[in-house]
Design a protein around this motif. Sequence first.
Motif, PDB file in Angstrom:
ATOM      1  N   LEU A 215       0.853  -1.197   0.000  1.00 20.66           N
ATOM      2  CA  LEU A 215       0.000   0.000   0.000  1.00 20.66           C
ATOM      3  C   LEU A 215       0.883   1.239   0.000  1.00 20.66           C
ATOM      4  O   LEU A 215       1.547   1.545   0.992  1.00 20.66           O
ATOM      5  CB  LEU A 215      -0.923   0.003   1.227  1.00 20.66           C
ATOM      6  CG  LEU A 215      -1.962  -1.112   1.308  1.00 20.66           C
ATOM      7  CD1 LEU A 215      -2.737  -1.014   2.616  1.00 20.66           C
ATOM      8  CD2 LEU A 215      -2.915  -1.064   0.110  1.00 20.66           C
ATOM      9  N   LYS A 216       0.899   1.958  -1.090  1.00 22.29           N
ATOM     10  CA  LYS A 216       1.672   3.190  -1.194  1.00 22.29           C
ATOM     11  C   LYS A 216       1.099   4.027  -2.337  1.00 22.29           C
ATOM     12  O   LYS A 216       0.430   3.497  -3.235  1.00 22.29           O
ATOM     13  CB  LYS A 216       3.152   2.902  -1.397  1.00 22.29           C
ATOM     14  CG  LYS A 216       3.490   2.057  -2.594  1.00 22.29           C
ATOM     15  CD  LYS A 216       4.991   1.775  -2.687  1.00 22.29           C
ATOM     16  CE  LYS A 216       5.484   0.958  -1.518  1.00 22.29           C
ATOM     17  NZ  LYS A 216       6.940   0.638  -1.628  1.00 22.29           N
ATOM     18  N   THR A 217       1.342   5.309  -2.295  1.00 18.47           N
ATOM     19  CA  THR A 217       0.756   6.213  -3.278  1.00 18.47           C
ATOM     20  C   THR A 217       1.828   7.108  -3.917  1.00 18.47           C
ATOM     21  O   THR A 217       1.930   8.297  -3.600  1.00 18.47           O
ATOM     22  CB  THR A 217      -0.333   7.093  -2.627  1.00 18.47           C
ATOM     23  OG1 THR A 217       0.233   7.760  -1.482  1.00 18.47           O
ATOM     24  CG2 THR A 217      -1.514   6.264  -2.177  1.00 18.47           C
ATOM     25  N   PRO A 218       2.624   6.569  -4.815  1.00 16.85           N
ATOM     26  CA  PRO A 218       3.614   7.401  -5.511  1.00 16.85           C
ATOM     27  C   PRO A 218       2.935   8.420  -6.414  1.00 16.85           C
ATOM     28  O   PRO A 218       1.854   8.178  -6.957  1.00 16.85           O
ATOM     29  CB  PRO A 218       4.420   6.369  -6.315  1.00 16.85           C
ATOM     30  CG  PRO A 218       3.486   5.221  -6.512  1.00 16.85           C
ATOM     31  CD  PRO A 218       2.637   5.170  -5.266  1.00 16.85           C
ATOM     32  N   LEU A 272      -7.783   3.082  -3.170  1.00 18.31           N
ATOM     33  CA  LEU A 272      -6.485   2.411  -3.182  1.00 18.31           C
ATOM     34  C   LEU A 272      -6.555   0.985  -2.641  1.00 18.31           C
ATOM     35  O   LEU A 272      -6.118   0.033  -3.295  1.00 18.31           O
ATOM     36  CB  LEU A 272      -5.470   3.218  -2.375  1.00 18.31           C
ATOM     37  CG  LEU A 272      -4.082   2.578  -2.221  1.00 18.31           C
ATOM     38  CD1 LEU A 272      -3.316   2.659  -3.534  1.00 18.31           C
ATOM     39  CD2 LEU A 272      -3.298   3.232  -1.086  1.00 18.31           C
ATOM     40  N   ILE A 273      -7.102   0.836  -1.426  1.00 19.69           N
ATOM     41  CA  ILE A 273      -7.056  -0.475  -0.761  1.00 19.69           C
ATOM     42  C   ILE A 273      -7.861  -1.526  -1.521  1.00 19.69           C
ATOM     43  O   ILE A 273      -7.339  -2.604  -1.827  1.00 19.69           O
ATOM     44  CB  ILE A 273      -7.504  -0.356   0.708  1.00 19.69           C
ATOM     45  CG1 ILE A 273      -6.539   0.561   1.465  1.00 19.69           C
ATOM     46  CG2 ILE A 273      -7.559  -1.731   1.366  1.00 19.69           C
ATOM     47  CD1 ILE A 273      -6.935   0.831   2.902  1.00 19.69           C
ATOM     48  N   PRO A 274      -9.132  -1.260  -1.865  1.00 19.99           N
ATOM     49  CA  PRO A 274      -9.864  -2.302  -2.596  1.00 19.99           C
ATOM     50  C   PRO A 274      -9.320  -2.538  -4.011  1.00 19.99           C
ATOM     51  O   PRO A 274      -9.474  -3.638  -4.555  1.00 19.99           O
ATOM     52  CB  PRO A 274     -11.302  -1.768  -2.632  1.00 19.99           C
ATOM     53  CG  PRO A 274     -11.171  -0.302  -2.417  1.00 19.99           C
ATOM     54  CD  PRO A 274      -9.985  -0.119  -1.534  1.00 19.99           C
ATOM     55  N   ARG A 275      -8.664  -1.542  -4.585  1.00 17.84           N
ATOM     56  CA  ARG A 275      -8.063  -1.738  -5.913  1.00 17.84           C
ATOM     57  C   ARG A 275      -6.874  -2.685  -5.830  1.00 17.84           C
ATOM     58  O   ARG A 275      -6.676  -3.539  -6.706  1.00 17.84           O
ATOM     59  CB  ARG A 275      -7.645  -0.393  -6.493  1.00 17.84           C
ATOM     60  CG  ARG A 275      -6.954  -0.487  -7.856  1.00 17.84           C
ATOM     61  CD  ARG A 275      -6.816   0.881  -8.505  1.00 17.84           C
ATOM     62  NE  ARG A 275      -6.066   1.812  -7.681  1.00 17.84           N
ATOM     63  CZ  ARG A 275      -4.739   1.845  -7.599  1.00 17.84           C
ATOM     64  NH1 ARG A 275      -4.018   0.954  -8.284  1.00 17.84           N
ATOM     65  NH2 ARG A 275      -4.123   2.743  -6.844  1.00 17.84           N
ATOM     66  N   LEU A 276      -6.062  -2.525  -4.764  1.00 21.65           N
ATOM     67  CA  LEU A 276      -4.892  -3.386  -4.604  1.00 21.65           C
ATOM     68  C   LEU A 276      -5.213  -4.682  -3.870  1.00 21.65           C
ATOM     69  O   LEU A 276      -4.400  -5.614  -3.882  1.00 21.65           O
ATOM     70  CB  LEU A 276      -3.792  -2.618  -3.858  1.00 21.65           C
ATOM     71  CG  LEU A 276      -3.232  -1.383  -4.572  1.00 21.65           C
ATOM     72  CD1 LEU A 276      -2.111  -0.752  -3.759  1.00 21.65           C
ATOM     73  CD2 LEU A 276      -2.737  -1.738  -5.971  1.00 21.65           C
ATOM     74  N   MET A 277      -6.367  -4.732  -3.221  1.00 22.30           N
ATOM     75  CA  MET A 277      -6.800  -5.949  -2.522  1.00 22.30           C
ATOM     76  C   MET A 277      -8.199  -6.309  -3.014  1.00 22.30           C
ATOM     77  O   MET A 277      -9.202  -6.163  -2.297  1.00 22.30           O
ATOM     78  CB  MET A 277      -6.788  -5.718  -1.004  1.00 22.30           C
ATOM     79  CG  MET A 277      -5.434  -5.269  -0.463  1.00 22.30           C
ATOM     80  SD  MET A 277      -5.425  -4.982   1.328  1.00 22.30           S
ATOM     81  CE  MET A 277      -5.502  -6.677   1.926  1.00 22.30           C
ATOM     82  N   GLY A 291     -13.673  -2.467  -8.247  1.00 25.75           N
ATOM     83  CA  GLY A 291     -12.355  -2.224  -7.662  1.00 25.75           C
ATOM     84  C   GLY A 291     -12.156  -0.912  -6.951  1.00 25.75           C
ATOM     85  O   GLY A 291     -11.019  -0.532  -6.670  1.00 25.75           O
ATOM     86  N   ASP A 292     -13.217  -0.194  -6.635  1.00 24.60           N
ATOM     87  CA  ASP A 292     -13.000   1.116  -5.997  1.00 24.60           C
ATOM     88  C   ASP A 292     -13.820   1.318  -4.733  1.00 24.60           C
ATOM     89  O   ASP A 292     -14.079   2.444  -4.314  1.00 24.60           O
ATOM     90  CB  ASP A 292     -13.292   2.250  -6.988  1.00 24.60           C
ATOM     91  CG  ASP A 292     -14.722   2.225  -7.512  1.00 24.60           C
ATOM     92  OD1 ASP A 292     -15.480   1.314  -7.123  1.00 24.60           O
ATOM     93  OD2 ASP A 292     -15.075   3.124  -8.290  1.00 24.60           O
ATOM     94  N   CYS A 293     -14.268   0.246  -4.098  1.00 24.63           N
ATOM     95  CA  CYS A 293     -14.987   0.359  -2.820  1.00 24.63           C
ATOM     96  C   CYS A 293     -14.923  -0.994  -2.105  1.00 24.63           C
ATOM     97  O   CYS A 293     -14.484  -1.988  -2.668  1.00 24.63           O
ATOM     98  CB  CYS A 293     -16.433   0.809  -3.024  1.00 24.63           C
ATOM     99  SG  CYS A 293     -17.400  -0.242  -4.124  1.00 24.63           S
ATOM    100  N   PHE A 294     -15.366  -0.998  -0.844  1.00 24.91           N
ATOM    101  CA  PHE A 294     -15.305  -2.220  -0.041  1.00 24.91           C
ATOM    102  C   PHE A 294     -16.595  -3.033  -0.153  1.00 24.91           C
ATOM    103  O   PHE A 294     -17.673  -2.480  -0.370  1.00 24.91           O
ATOM    104  CB  PHE A 294     -15.115  -1.874   1.441  1.00 24.91           C
ATOM    105  CG  PHE A 294     -13.747  -1.384   1.789  1.00 24.91           C
ATOM    106  CD1 PHE A 294     -12.618  -2.106   1.431  1.00 24.91           C
ATOM    107  CD2 PHE A 294     -13.573  -0.208   2.489  1.00 24.91           C
ATOM    108  CE1 PHE A 294     -11.359  -1.668   1.761  1.00 24.91           C
ATOM    109  CE2 PHE A 294     -12.317   0.243   2.834  1.00 24.91           C
ATOM    110  CZ  PHE A 294     -11.201  -0.479   2.462  1.00 24.91           C
ATOM    111  N   CYS A 295     -16.458  -4.306   0.060  1.00 21.24           N
ATOM    112  CA  CYS A 295     -17.628  -5.159   0.272  1.00 21.24           C
ATOM    113  C   CYS A 295     -17.914  -5.151   1.768  1.00 21.24           C
ATOM    114  O   CYS A 295     -17.140  -5.706   2.562  1.00 21.24           O
ATOM    115  CB  CYS A 295     -17.354  -6.579  -0.208  1.00 21.24           C
ATOM    116  SG  CYS A 295     -18.740  -7.707   0.121  1.00 21.24           S
ATOM    117  N   THR A 296     -18.988  -4.497   2.172  1.00 23.96           N
ATOM    118  CA  THR A 296     -19.266  -4.314   3.601  1.00 23.96           C
ATOM    119  C   THR A 296     -19.824  -5.572   4.269  1.00 23.96           C
ATOM    120  O   THR A 296     -19.957  -5.601   5.494  1.00 23.96           O
ATOM    121  CB  THR A 296     -20.252  -3.154   3.809  1.00 23.96           C
ATOM    122  OG1 THR A 296     -21.456  -3.402   3.065  1.00 23.96           O
ATOM    123  CG2 THR A 296     -19.639  -1.838   3.344  1.00 23.96           C
TER     124      THR A 296
END
Length: 322
Positions: A215-218, A272-277, A291-296
């Motif tokens: 998890l990083k944001t270059p 970021l997080i749901p896109r990478l996970m 890929g741009d939100c969580f499954c709640t």
Amino acid sequence: MPDQYVLEENMYVLEKSIIPMPRKLEDKKERIRIGAFASGEFAVVNESTEMLSAEGVSLLIKDINEKACATPTEGGYKITVKVDENATAFEGIDSDEAYYIDVTDEGAILCGKTDKGAFYACITAKRLIYTEGDSLYIHKAYILDYPGYENRGLTIETRCGSDLMTLQDWLDAIDYVADIKCNLLGVGLYNCWGVQYDGMVSEYLYVPIKKYPFLKTPKISKFYSVKEKKWHYDTVLPPMFEEDFFGEVCAYAKKRNVKIRPRFASQSHNTLIPRLMPEIAPIRADGTRVGDCFCTSNPKTYEVLFNIYDEIIDRYLAPNGF
């Protein structure tokens, strides 16, 4: 920093020089000479053993030195910093940040109900000390003050601008917050926005997460060199992330009576997080992932989030008393 003092027609204007305006202010309209350029004729005595009192005294002495290159001596005009919760001035006042200042010909008393109040007394005292010509003066006055709100502060958002802040930038921001007697700073650590710059989704993460190091944001830093007549493009990470100094920010804030409240976007402003996970992203009816939100409804989502929260608490907040 706010102006340290205000002069109008060569007269010191006390009510315009203290931020915020104290609840009680008695301006004696007189001043006492306590030194000259590079020559202090005053002593600062700290009768408290608490950390915040010591920090306040240090800031007061530093401020005087910056104004007149003067340092305390063993004799001369006496400035006493102390803590006395039973002082008559504090009767009926519940706030532990209350303080009073009494500047007379005999000496100056900077008294806090607790060490927090003593710290703010020192902050205010900086506004009572000024130079004129080669002389250093302290303004005669009586001040009693305490906050109307327990928490007073502001937030530095996670987005373009703050992502370039160095450690010194953050420490300067904390000094400013303390100087206007705010005691809370919200620090954005993670947030995501829409497509805002260079056609890219704006994602910002300011702390490395050891459990999820990917998890990083270059970002692309670009500038045009007139000398070389060409654009330069560099991939950079936020200084706070790359140097991992959020803990130092927390420790410094503690010494300024500033509480740190980190902000970490979770159910919203999160790409970021749901896109990478993708395993914690929602699944469409056709089986593809969003890929741009969580499954709640996915327990794994909360496992990931609480792992991140726990790491931030354990690595940065708890060691510094937050």
